[in-house]
Scaffold this motif. Structure first.
Motif, PDB file in Angstrom:
ATOM      1  N   THR A 124      50.416  40.761  43.278  1.00  0.00           N
ATOM      2  CA  THR A 124      50.772  41.811  44.228  1.00  0.00           C
ATOM      3  C   THR A 124      49.572  42.690  44.550  1.00  0.00           C
ATOM      4  O   THR A 124      48.907  43.215  43.657  1.00  0.00           O
ATOM      5  CB  THR A 124      51.905  42.689  43.661  1.00  0.00           C
ATOM      6  OG1 THR A 124      52.968  41.849  43.222  1.00  0.00           O
ATOM      7  CG2 THR A 124      52.422  43.641  44.718  1.00  0.00           C
ATOM      8  N   GLY A 125      49.296  42.846  45.832  1.00  0.00           N
ATOM      9  CA  GLY A 125      48.155  43.641  46.268  1.00  0.00           C
ATOM     10  C   GLY A 125      46.893  42.827  46.432  1.00  0.00           C
ATOM     11  O   GLY A 125      45.926  43.295  47.033  1.00  0.00           O
ATOM     12  N   THR A 126      46.893  41.609  45.899  1.00  0.00           N
ATOM     13  CA  THR A 126      45.740  40.718  46.010  1.00  0.00           C
ATOM     14  C   THR A 126      46.083  39.501  46.859  1.00  0.00           C
ATOM     15  O   THR A 126      45.417  39.211  47.851  1.00  0.00           O
ATOM     16  CB  THR A 126      45.262  40.274  44.616  1.00  0.00           C
ATOM     17  OG1 THR A 126      44.859  41.427  43.871  1.00  0.00           O
ATOM     18  CG2 THR A 126      44.086  39.300  44.717  1.00  0.00           C
ATOM     19  N   ILE A 141      40.003  37.923  39.828  1.00  0.00           N
ATOM     20  CA  ILE A 141      39.961  38.692  41.065  1.00  0.00           C
ATOM     21  C   ILE A 141      41.269  39.477  41.193  1.00  0.00           C
ATOM     22  O   ILE A 141      42.358  38.909  41.091  1.00  0.00           O
ATOM     23  CB  ILE A 141      39.796  37.771  42.293  1.00  0.00           C
ATOM     24  CG1 ILE A 141      38.461  37.014  42.206  1.00  0.00           C
ATOM     25  CG2 ILE A 141      39.856  38.582  43.590  1.00  0.00           C
ATOM     26  CD1 ILE A 141      38.272  35.986  43.315  1.00  0.00           C
ATOM     27  N   GLY A 142      41.146  40.770  41.414  1.00  0.00           N
ATOM     28  CA  GLY A 142      42.333  41.607  41.593  1.00  0.00           C
ATOM     29  C   GLY A 142      41.976  42.904  42.276  1.00  0.00           C
ATOM     30  O   GLY A 142      40.793  43.211  42.490  1.00  0.00           O
ATOM     31  N   ASP A 179      42.734  45.006  36.417  1.00  0.00           N
ATOM     32  CA  ASP A 179      42.088  43.759  36.816  1.00  0.00           C
ATOM     33  C   ASP A 179      40.605  43.730  36.435  1.00  0.00           C
ATOM     34  O   ASP A 179      40.188  42.914  35.611  1.00  0.00           O
ATOM     35  CB  ASP A 179      42.250  43.527  38.330  1.00  0.00           C
ATOM     36  CG  ASP A 179      43.679  43.185  38.702  1.00  0.00           C
ATOM     37  OD1 ASP A 179      44.240  42.268  38.083  1.00  0.00           O
ATOM     38  OD2 ASP A 179      44.229  43.836  39.594  1.00  0.00           O
ATOM     39  N   TYR A 180      39.812  44.625  37.006  1.00  0.00           N
ATOM     40  CA  TYR A 180      38.366  44.534  36.797  1.00  0.00           C
ATOM     41  C   TYR A 180      37.977  44.838  35.346  1.00  0.00           C
ATOM     42  O   TYR A 180      37.335  44.012  34.690  1.00  0.00           O
ATOM     43  CB  TYR A 180      37.619  45.473  37.746  1.00  0.00           C
ATOM     44  CG  TYR A 180      36.119  45.300  37.639  1.00  0.00           C
ATOM     45  CD1 TYR A 180      35.473  44.293  38.353  1.00  0.00           C
ATOM     46  CD2 TYR A 180      35.358  46.098  36.786  1.00  0.00           C
ATOM     47  CE1 TYR A 180      34.105  44.097  38.224  1.00  0.00           C
ATOM     48  CE2 TYR A 180      33.999  45.910  36.654  1.00  0.00           C
ATOM     49  CZ  TYR A 180      33.374  44.911  37.370  1.00  0.00           C
ATOM     50  OH  TYR A 180      32.019  44.720  37.239  1.00  0.00           O
ATOM     51  N   PHE A 185      35.717  40.303  40.047  1.00  0.00           N
ATOM     52  CA  PHE A 185      35.491  40.939  41.338  1.00  0.00           C
ATOM     53  C   PHE A 185      36.679  41.852  41.617  1.00  0.00           C
ATOM     54  O   PHE A 185      37.830  41.483  41.349  1.00  0.00           O
ATOM     55  CB  PHE A 185      35.380  39.919  42.476  1.00  0.00           C
ATOM     56  CG  PHE A 185      34.113  39.116  42.480  1.00  0.00           C
ATOM     57  CD1 PHE A 185      32.890  39.687  42.151  1.00  0.00           C
ATOM     58  CD2 PHE A 185      34.143  37.777  42.818  1.00  0.00           C
ATOM     59  CE1 PHE A 185      31.728  38.941  42.150  1.00  0.00           C
ATOM     60  CE2 PHE A 185      32.977  37.011  42.836  1.00  0.00           C
ATOM     61  CZ  PHE A 185      31.766  37.598  42.503  1.00  0.00           C
ATOM     62  N   LEU A 186      36.380  43.027  42.150  1.00  0.00           N
ATOM     63  CA  LEU A 186      37.432  43.937  42.577  1.00  0.00           C
ATOM     64  C   LEU A 186      37.616  43.797  44.078  1.00  0.00           C
ATOM     65  O   LEU A 186      36.669  43.955  44.849  1.00  0.00           O
ATOM     66  CB  LEU A 186      37.070  45.387  42.241  1.00  0.00           C
ATOM     67  CG  LEU A 186      38.110  46.415  42.692  1.00  0.00           C
ATOM     68  CD1 LEU A 186      39.360  46.341  41.827  1.00  0.00           C
ATOM     69  CD2 LEU A 186      37.540  47.819  42.671  1.00  0.00           C
ATOM     70  N   LEU A 187      38.831  43.469  44.476  1.00  0.00           N
ATOM     71  CA  LEU A 187      39.168  43.354  45.895  1.00  0.00           C
ATOM     72  C   LEU A 187      39.711  44.697  46.349  1.00  0.00           C
ATOM     73  O   LEU A 187      40.747  45.153  45.874  1.00  0.00           O
ATOM     74  CB  LEU A 187      40.206  42.250  46.085  1.00  0.00           C
ATOM     75  CG  LEU A 187      40.660  41.941  47.503  1.00  0.00           C
ATOM     76  CD1 LEU A 187      39.493  41.495  48.379  1.00  0.00           C
ATOM     77  CD2 LEU A 187      41.755  40.875  47.487  1.00  0.00           C
TER      78      LEU A 187
END
Length: 247
Positions: free
Chosen positions: A14-16, A192-193, A199-200, A211-213
């Motif tokens: 969710t969100g990614t 990745i999130g 996430d990060y 990686f931070l999206l």
């Protein structure tokens, strides 16, 4: 990380990869109207939901799966729905329970979710490179069905949710379990999130690359220091970035 050593990418959900179509408040309002409830405004419902969800997550982590007396995810969400409407001044418990049951099943429907436009191209590229892909999400046990419904499940070798694992990001054990399931070492994996902490930081503190999206959440970086080259404005940036690291 050199991309030639990369074997696995895990993804937040969710969100990614996807998001609720419209907003949670819109879904709650629409459900309430189906039951002839004079619903609060969407903005109020969204704010109340965030508070109720955060409180319930702290009280019963992992959708209640780790509690001494395990709570099923449907009952867990019913409490969130009850508290959301209560914070908006609606206290008709029997009616809200009917709405909660409806919402729990209705939110399994693929048309209640929207896949971000950059997701399919990025996942297709990753599969073409021979990378293994997995989902690691603080979600409940409906996620597999939702991913199938929106056409994403076939990309992934494994889907792990906090409900089923009994642990959640940013706990290192959650990331380690994804590595165990795929038989990949932390140094060969990338996560990745869109959340700086779960996430990060969760991934990097577990020994994985990350990686931070941003997904328009730049303000949420706050005081967390993340190297600029570890921040993605879009998943369209992922293929050239990974290709560049291999040269």
């Amino acid at each position: 990380m050199a991309s030639q050593s990369l074997r696995l990418i895990t993804w937040d959900a969710t969100g990614t990869l996807l998001r609720v179509r419209g907003s949670v408040g819109e879904q709650y309002k629409a459900a309430g109207l189906l039951f002839d409830l004079a619903c609060p405004e969407v903005t109020s419902l969204n704010a109340a939901f965030r508070e109720a969800y955060t409180e319930q997550s702290q009280h019963k982590p992992c959708y209640g799966s780790t509690c001494t007396r395990k709570t099923e995810s449907g009952a867990w969400w019913a409490t969130v729905v009850q508290e959301t409407f209560k914070r908006c001044g609606v206290e008709d418990a029997p009616l809200i329970m009917k709405i909660a049951d409806y919402l729990y099943h209705d939110m399994k429907r693929p048309d209640r979710w929207e896949v971000f436009g950059d997701v399919h191209p990025a996942l297709s590229w990753c599969k073409a490179q021979g990378l293994r892909l997995g989902v690691l999400s603080n979600f409940d046990d409906r996620l597999n069905g939702i991913l199938s419904g929106v056409g994403l499940r076939s990309y992934f070798d494994v889907v792990l949710t906090s409900d089923e694992m009994g642990m959640q990001k940013p706990q290192p054990e959650a990331f380690h379990l994804a590595l165990k399931h795929t038989n990949v070492q932390a140094g060969q994996a990338l996560h990745i999130g869109d959340d700086p902490v779960t996430d990060y930081l969760g991934a990097t503190e577990s020994g994985m690359a990350a990686f931070l999206l941003k997904r328009n959440k730049a303000a949420e970086l706050k005081s967390i220091s993340i190297p600029p080259h570890h921040i993605l404005d879009s998943l369209d940036d992922l293929p050239p970035l990974l290709e560049a690291t291999s040269t």
